[in-house]
Design an enzyme around this catalytic site. Structure first.
Site, short mmCIF file in Angstrom:
data_model
loop_
_atom_site.label_atom_id
_atom_site.label_comp_id
_atom_site.label_asym_id
_atom_site.label_seq_id
_atom_site.Cartn_x
_atom_site.Cartn_y
_atom_site.Cartn_z
NE ARG A 189 -1.95 1.87 3.57
CZ ARG A 189 -2.40 2.04 4.81
NH1 ARG A 189 -3.56 1.55 5.16
NH2 ARG A 189 -1.70 2.69 5.68
CB CYS A 226 -1.19 6.18 2.64
SG CYS A 226 -2.52 7.22 3.29
#
Length: 129
Positions: A107, A109
């Site tokens: 991930r 962000c």
């Protein structure tokens, strides 16, 4: 897996170690960034509540994955775009309800200046099918 580098002289050449595009077929589904819109009404859900907006963005992403024959546990990469990085902890709390820490996808962000319809969060993903 079929993988093909896409290049055209009709667009700028890469300025680093990457290609203009990669085409992949047969094993991946690429879900466009999902914002917290109610699919029936088209209205923003949770106007000022990042947790509510995160749940809706993930619900929208889940529906698209299902239509492609995939599930959340098949997601290999997500990208979360936040209006305010101070919401990182709140978003993580919601995200953890959908993705187990041990098997969660890779991930990124990032905080951005503005998101479509001035929402607080947008999430995209790549899943293996």
């Amino acid at each position: 897996m079929n993988r093909q580098v896409i290049q055209t002289d009709q667009a700028p050449a890469p300025v680093g170690p990457y290609n203009q595009a990669i085409a992949a077929s047969g094993q991946f589904v690429f879900v466009a960034g999902q914002i917290p819109l109610d699919p029936k009404s088209g209205e923003i859900v949770g106007a000022a509540e990042v947790e509510v907006q995160t749940h809706q963005a993930i619900a929208n992403m889940t529906a698209i994955l299902k239509a492609a024959g995939a599930r959340l546990d098949q997601v290999v990469k997500t990208t979360i775009f936040l209006k305010d990085m101070n919401d990182f902890g709140k978003v993580n709390g919601v995200y953890a309800q959908y993705f187990d820490a041990e098997t969660a996808p890779a991930r990124a962000c990032v905080e951005v200046a503005r998101l479509p319809k001035d929402v607080l969060v947008e999430i995209e993903c790549i899943a293996v099918i």
